[in-house]
Design a protein around this motif. Structure first.
Motif, short mmCIF file in Angstrom:
data_model
loop_
_atom_site.label_atom_id
_atom_site.label_comp_id
_atom_site.label_asym_id
_atom_site.label_seq_id
_atom_site.Cartn_x
_atom_site.Cartn_y
_atom_site.Cartn_z
N LEU A 6 1.53 -1.39 -0.08
CA LEU A 6 0.21 -0.25 -0.15
C LEU A 6 1.05 1.02 0.19
O LEU A 6 2.40 1.37 0.41
CB LEU A 6 -1.12 -0.31 1.46
CG LEU A 6 -1.96 -1.02 1.31
CD1 LEU A 6 -2.24 -0.85 2.77
CD2 LEU A 6 -2.94 -1.12 0.09
N PRO A 9 -0.97 4.76 2.42
CA PRO A 9 -2.81 4.77 2.71
C PRO A 9 -2.48 5.55 3.76
O PRO A 9 -1.93 6.65 4.03
CB PRO A 9 -2.36 3.58 3.61
CG PRO A 9 -0.98 3.08 4.19
CD PRO A 9 -0.33 3.53 2.89
N THR A 15 -6.67 -0.15 5.43
CA THR A 15 -5.55 -0.67 5.91
C THR A 15 -5.83 -1.74 6.84
O THR A 15 -5.38 -3.05 7.05
CB THR A 15 -4.08 0.70 6.50
OG1 THR A 15 -4.78 1.27 5.20
CG2 THR A 15 -2.84 -0.05 6.87
N LEU A 31 4.05 -1.54 3.68
CA LEU A 31 3.20 0.01 4.26
C LEU A 31 4.40 0.99 3.68
O LEU A 31 5.64 1.20 4.77
CB LEU A 31 2.78 0.01 4.95
CG LEU A 31 1.00 -0.93 5.71
CD1 LEU A 31 0.84 -0.51 7.05
CD2 LEU A 31 0.44 -0.69 4.90
N PHE A 35 1.65 8.23 5.77
CA PHE A 35 0.91 7.14 5.44
C PHE A 35 -0.60 8.39 6.64
O PHE A 35 -0.45 9.61 7.36
CB PHE A 35 -0.04 6.32 7.37
CG PHE A 35 1.08 5.48 7.32
CD1 PHE A 35 1.45 4.81 5.33
CD2 PHE A 35 1.95 4.55 8.60
CE1 PHE A 35 2.81 4.25 5.85
CE2 PHE A 35 2.30 3.19 7.93
CZ PHE A 35 2.82 3.43 7.11
N LEU A 44 -7.85 1.86 12.80
CA LEU A 44 -6.97 0.44 12.15
C LEU A 44 -7.32 -0.50 12.90
O LEU A 44 -7.67 -1.90 12.14
CB LEU A 44 -5.64 1.38 12.38
CG LEU A 44 -4.83 0.30 11.58
CD1 LEU A 44 -4.24 0.44 9.94
CD2 LEU A 44 -3.71 0.43 12.50
#
Length: 151
Positions: A6, A9, A15, A31, A35, A44
């Motif tokens: 990702l 994200p 996520t 990741l 973010f 999350l």
């Protein structure tokens, strides 16, 4: 094992859901910063439920740091609504890298230009895109199906 990436994200719930999907499909999650949230975000954790502790996850400060550790760049597949080739036409293998962009804009032209393999998810012209968690689920499902057939 598949590698799900990702890039930048933005939405913690997405996520978290993707993290849970990775645990369930025995895939690794990668990741790439920045973010739109912090990893300890309650949303999350709620989306990932108590599965987050089982997740094989690695964070990178930028695309260059991530790219530097990929052993075979020909096995990196970027998802883009601008691609002509469907993910359903691709031959997936164990260890492939499936790359998804940020929710608001997808992958930048800069990132797209760094890799030759671009895939799209066919969809009705009535929508602009699928939710990223759904997109990841579509592609992981097909890749896992193909790998099971090859056994």
């Amino acid at each position: 094992m598949l590698n799900i990436v990702l890039v930048e994200p933005e939405i913690p719930n997405n996520t978290g859901n993707i993290g849970r999907l990775c645990v369930g499909t025995e895939s690794r999650l990668h990741l790439i910063h920045p973010f739109g949230f912090v990893i300890n975000d309650k949303n999350l954790k709620r989306s990932g439920l108590d599965y987050w502790v089982h997740l094989d996850v690695t964070e990178y400060q930028n695309v260059a740091e991530w790219k530097a550790q990929i052993p075979d760049l020909s096995r990196v597949f970027l998802m883009s609504s601008h691609s002509e080739k469907s993910y359903l036409e691709n031959d997936f293998q164990n260890g492939d890298w499936l790359v998804f962009g940020k929710e608001s804009k997808g992958l930048s032209e800069t990132v797209l230009n760094e890799f030759p393999n671009h895939l799209t998810i066919p969809m009705s012209p009535l929508i602009r895109s699928f939710n990223i968690a759904n997109s990841v689920a579509f592609v992981i499902g097909e890749a896992k199906r193909q790998m099971a057939v090859k056994l």
